[in-house]
Design an enzyme around this catalytic site. Structure first.
Site, mmCIF file in Angstrom:
data_model
loop_
_atom_site.group_PDB
_atom_site.id
_atom_site.type_symbol
_atom_site.label_atom_id
_atom_site.label_comp_id
_atom_site.label_asym_id
_atom_site.label_seq_id
_atom_site.Cartn_x
_atom_site.Cartn_y
_atom_site.Cartn_z
ATOM 1 N N GLU A 261 0.837 -1.210 0.000
ATOM 2 C CA GLU A 261 0.000 0.000 0.000
ATOM 3 C C GLU A 261 0.868 1.255 0.000
ATOM 4 O O GLU A 261 0.541 2.249 -0.645
ATOM 5 C CB GLU A 261 -0.948 0.017 1.211
ATOM 6 N N TRP A 264 1.811 1.895 -3.417
ATOM 7 C CA TRP A 264 0.766 2.577 -4.218
ATOM 8 C C TRP A 264 0.894 4.093 -4.071
ATOM 9 O O TRP A 264 0.688 4.847 -4.999
ATOM 10 C CB TRP A 264 -0.641 2.150 -3.766
ATOM 11 N N TRP A 292 -21.134 12.287 -19.925
ATOM 12 C CA TRP A 292 -21.595 12.208 -18.539
ATOM 13 C C TRP A 292 -22.979 12.832 -18.436
ATOM 14 O O TRP A 292 -23.277 13.785 -19.164
ATOM 15 C CB TRP A 292 -20.629 12.951 -17.615
ATOM 16 N N ASN A 327 -10.825 2.746 2.621
ATOM 17 C CA ASN A 327 -10.407 2.592 1.218
ATOM 18 C C ASN A 327 -11.420 1.819 0.371
ATOM 19 O O ASN A 327 -11.741 2.216 -0.748
ATOM 20 C CB ASN A 327 -9.040 1.898 1.153
ATOM 21 N N TRP A 345 -16.013 11.991 -13.018
ATOM 22 C CA TRP A 345 -15.181 11.711 -11.830
ATOM 23 C C TRP A 345 -14.544 12.980 -11.267
ATOM 24 O O TRP A 345 -14.236 13.054 -10.078
ATOM 25 C CB TRP A 345 -14.098 10.677 -12.175
ATOM 26 N N TRP A 368 -9.451 8.166 -8.081
ATOM 27 C CA TRP A 368 -10.632 8.495 -8.899
ATOM 28 C C TRP A 368 -10.466 8.007 -10.333
ATOM 29 O O TRP A 368 -11.394 7.457 -10.922
ATOM 30 C CB TRP A 368 -10.923 10.000 -8.853
HETATM 31 C C1 LIG Z 1 -11.315 7.379 -4.924
HETATM 32 C C2 LIG Z 1 -10.149 7.307 -3.974
HETATM 33 C C3 LIG Z 1 -9.647 8.471 -3.407
HETATM 34 C C4 LIG Z 1 -8.547 8.430 -2.532
HETATM 35 N N1 LIG Z 1 -8.066 9.606 -2.008
HETATM 36 C C5 LIG Z 1 -6.992 9.585 -1.185
HETATM 37 C C6 LIG Z 1 -6.467 10.785 -0.647
HETATM 38 O O1 LIG Z 1 -6.931 11.891 -0.935
HETATM 39 N N2 LIG Z 1 -5.408 10.698 0.217
HETATM 40 C C7 LIG Z 1 -4.842 9.494 0.550
HETATM 41 O O2 LIG Z 1 -3.890 9.472 1.330
HETATM 42 N N3 LIG Z 1 -5.301 8.347 0.011
HETATM 43 C C8 LIG Z 1 -6.358 8.345 -0.823
HETATM 44 N N4 LIG Z 1 -6.846 7.169 -1.327
HETATM 45 C C9 LIG Z 1 -6.150 5.911 -1.010
HETATM 46 C C10 LIG Z 1 -6.653 5.184 0.254
HETATM 47 O O3 LIG Z 1 -8.037 5.055 0.225
HETATM 48 C C11 LIG Z 1 -6.228 5.878 1.553
HETATM 49 O O4 LIG Z 1 -4.843 6.128 1.534
HETATM 50 C C12 LIG Z 1 -6.539 5.037 2.794
HETATM 51 O O5 LIG Z 1 -7.897 4.708 2.854
HETATM 52 C C13 LIG Z 1 -6.122 5.803 4.042
HETATM 53 O O6 LIG Z 1 -6.431 5.101 5.209
HETATM 54 P P1 LIG Z 1 -5.295 4.395 6.054
HETATM 55 O O7 LIG Z 1 -4.179 5.333 6.347
HETATM 56 O O8 LIG Z 1 -5.954 3.748 7.217
HETATM 57 O O9 LIG Z 1 -4.774 3.304 5.030
HETATM 58 P P2 LIG Z 1 -3.935 1.971 5.218
HETATM 59 O O10 LIG Z 1 -4.721 0.861 4.630
HETATM 60 O O11 LIG Z 1 -3.495 1.806 6.617
HETATM 61 O O12 LIG Z 1 -2.683 2.186 4.250
HETATM 62 C C14 LIG Z 1 -1.448 2.743 4.713
HETATM 63 C C15 LIG Z 1 -1.040 3.892 3.844
HETATM 64 O O13 LIG Z 1 -0.778 3.439 2.524
HETATM 65 C C16 LIG Z 1 -1.156 4.438 1.584
HETATM 66 N N5 LIG Z 1 -2.226 3.902 0.729
HETATM 67 C C17 LIG Z 1 -3.090 2.919 1.015
HETATM 68 N N6 LIG Z 1 -3.887 2.674 -0.044
HETATM 69 C C18 LIG Z 1 -3.516 3.523 -1.010
HETATM 70 C C19 LIG Z 1 -3.963 3.759 -2.338
HETATM 71 N N7 LIG Z 1 -4.944 3.061 -2.891
HETATM 72 N N8 LIG Z 1 -3.372 4.745 -3.026
HETATM 73 C C20 LIG Z 1 -2.360 5.473 -2.498
HETATM 74 N N9 LIG Z 1 -1.890 5.287 -1.252
HETATM 75 C C21 LIG Z 1 -2.460 4.327 -0.526
HETATM 76 C C22 LIG Z 1 -1.675 5.614 2.390
HETATM 77 O O14 LIG Z 1 -0.642 6.517 2.572
HETATM 78 C C23 LIG Z 1 -2.092 4.967 3.700
HETATM 79 O O15 LIG Z 1 -2.068 5.850 4.780
HETATM 80 C C24 LIG Z 1 -7.946 7.182 -2.221
HETATM 81 C C25 LIG Z 1 -8.461 6.014 -2.790
HETATM 82 C C26 LIG Z 1 -9.552 6.072 -3.655
HETATM 83 C C27 LIG Z 1 -10.085 4.806 -4.236
#
Ligand SMILES: Cc1cc2nc3c(=O)[nH]c(=O)nc-3n(C[C@H](O)[C@H](O)[C@H](O)COP(=O)(O)OP(=O)(O)OC[C@H]3O[C@@H](n4cnc5c(N)ncnc54)[C@H](O)[C@@H]3O)c2cc1C
Length: 467
Positions: A261, A264, A292, A327, A345, A368
């Site tokens: 993650e 990502w 759209w 997420n 989007w 997105w």
């Molecule tokens: C439509 C959409 C919009 C999103 N917008 C954001 C946003 O504005 N800011 C944001 O930080 N993340 C975003 N994400 C990614 C992800 O949803 C969040 O990082 C995550 O939910 C944050 O919660 P957590 O720290 O508990 O994640 P955890 O599951 O604990 O993951 C640990 C860290 O890994 C990174 N991470 C995890 N998943 C992703 C991912 N898919 N993409 C990029 N980094 C990731 C983040 O830094 C996160 O804090 C988005 C995903 C989607 C599908």
């Protein structure tokens, strides 16, 4: 001779690369510059950011002073140079994308003109966009090969920063700006801010949830993800610290999934560097002709959590109430907006920008464009999430739904994903009228799925010149 440490999204002392180097200077000014044009006043996302800045300012105040400036960045730099003519070195952690990158480019010109020596660093990501590439001239487009290469690269160690308070300017250079900032943050609700809180969050996640992260991370009701995103956004925690703490734990599948993650996050930053216009434009050119519907009423219903699809509604209400969304739910709500409601989007991306306390442009746009199937390595347009099946799979007993959609709290499990299936008698029995107390589904998923696929196919054919 005077040096300036210019803070941005690195609101911490420990393991801050630019500050590590700046702290060795004899006469140091700590600066945070607020550009009102960059912020949407009153938006939960920006309020959260200011709460972090205010907390950082207070923490620093114990030994030093964070000088605040307000206004256009170039004008602020000019004012600072006039107020401190001995200023000849600047330290900062650079931004590779978006607004930050263009501000840094303009600032570089100013520094060159003023003969201010620039010390800029990559600090926010485990690997900057330039570090993990297919070839010297080519960025990756697909996650898996990027991840393979990313894993092989050595990750940097944390840096121990020792501030020397005697070398840091303590008198306020621009009292009027500090007053202005105090006014701005006067009513901003404080969250659990600061380095200490961020490190405590990391420690408790590692102890309690890391080992099973791979199994539990997809179920919103369990709430087993790290919640580190908002600290990463503000830099209240360093990504190198997170990584090295992880390396000290047992190598479990949970840890491997979590590290992926973090990859990502780097991947989306790299994608933003390679597609600088991705906030405004679909990356895949063949999806630039989608028609759209952009129905305003539907958009409002989605924002308010009033679509009649319980998990979508619970998710949107979680966002509104807490400024954060799980997420899995970000994927479901983004898919629902684009594929079921046929809303561009970019409207969803902007709404999340205002609402998310962890808003990060690269990850948000990346997420997105993934959900809208317009991004690189995105979900294919014909694999459309079914909001009801997703709900059954990821919130089987409806515990999460009931937390946020209170009006459904007392209905039996078998109806929680489709409350409209209750008969009139059952509705009466459970004290709820569907269509009055909770909406009927605003669209028919099966029909909308077909329509969405047709719109994407049309766009592709149009792009190819067949229509
Ligand atoms: C439509 C959409 C919009 C999103 N917008 C954001 C946003 O504005 N800011 C944001 O930080 N993340 C975003 N994400 C990614 C992800 O949803 C969040 O990082 C995550 O939910 C944050 O919660 P957590 O720290 O508990 O994640 P955890 O599951 O604990 O993951 C640990 C860290 O890994 C990174 N991470 C995890 N998943 C992703 C991912 N898919 N993409 C990029 N980094 C990731 C983040 O830094 C996160 O804090 C988005 C995903 C989607 C599908």
């Amino acid at each position: 001779m005077t040096s300036v440490m210019w803070f941005r999204r690195d609101l911490r002392v420990s393991d801050n690369k630019a500050l590590y180097h700046a702290s060795k200077e004899d006469d140091l000014i700590l600066l945070f510059q607020v550009n009102p044009a960059q912020f949407i006043t009153g938006s939960p996302s920006h309020q959260a950011f200011f709460a972090s800045v205010a907390h950082f300012q207070q923490e620093l105040a114990k030994t030093a002073r964070l000088q605040i400036m307000f206004g256009d960045p170039m004008e602020c730099l000019q004012q600072l140079k006039e107020a401190v003519p001995t200023w000849d070195k600047v330290f900062f952690n650079r931004d590779e994308t978006g607004y930050g990158a263009s501000r840094d480019a303009a600032a570089q010109q100013f520094f060159d003109e003023q003969q201010i020596e620039v010390h800029a660093f990559h600090d926010s990501y485990l690997h900057s966009a330039e570090e993990v590439k297919k070839s010297p001239t080519e960025y990756y487009k697909i996650f898996t090969p990027y991840y393979k290469k990313w894993r092989e690269e050595i990750k940097e160690m944390p840096l121990k920063v020792t501030l020397k308070p005697e070398n840091i300017r303590k008198e306020s250079i621009f009292p009027k700006y500090e007053e202005q900032f105090a006014e701005l943050v006067r009513d901003v609700p404080s969250l659990d801010n600061g380095e200490q809180a961020a490190n405590a969050r990391l420690a408790s996640f590692i102890k309690e949830d890391l080992a099973d992260y791979n199994k539990a991370r997809d179920f919103p009701e369990l709430d087993k993800t790290s919640h580190l995103s908002r600290y990463l956004r503000t830099g209240e925690i360093s990504i190198r610290t997170i990584w090295q703490m992880l390396q000290q734990t047992e190598a479990t599948e949970g840890r491997a999934t979590f590290e992926k993650e973090l990859c990502w996050r780097d991947f989306y930053n790299m994608i933003y560097v390679s597609f600088p216009n991705q906030k405004n434009e679909p990356i895949q050119e063949n999806y630039r002709y989608i028609e759209w519907e952009n129905n305003r009423v539907f958009f409002k219903r989605w924002q308010e959590g009033q679509t009649g699809f319980p998990l979508v509604d619970a998710a949107m209400r979680q966002l509104k109430e807490t400024g954060w969304m799980h997420n899995r739910l970000r994927m479901i709500t983004a898919s629902f907006l684009t594929k079921d409601l046929l809303i561009d989007w970019r409207f969803g991306e902007k709404y999340f920008q205002q609402m998310l306390i962890d808003y990060d442009p690269a990850s948000n746009i990346g997420g997105w464009q993934w959900a809208a199937s317009t991004g690189t390595d995105a979900v294919p347009y014909f694999r459309i999430f079914n909001p009801t099946t997703q709900s059954e799979k990821f919130d089987p007993t409806g515990k999460f739904i009931r937390t946020y959609v209170k009006e459904l709290a007392n209905i039996p499990d078998k109806f929680i994903h489709q409350p409209e299936k209750m008969s009139k008698t059952e509705q009466k029995e459970h004290g709820i009228i569907i269509g009055k107390d909770y909406p009927l589904p605003i669209v028919d998923h099966k029909e909308r799925r077909k329509l969405a696929i047709a719109r994407y196919e049309f766009s592709k054919e149009h792009y190819r010149g067949n229509i």
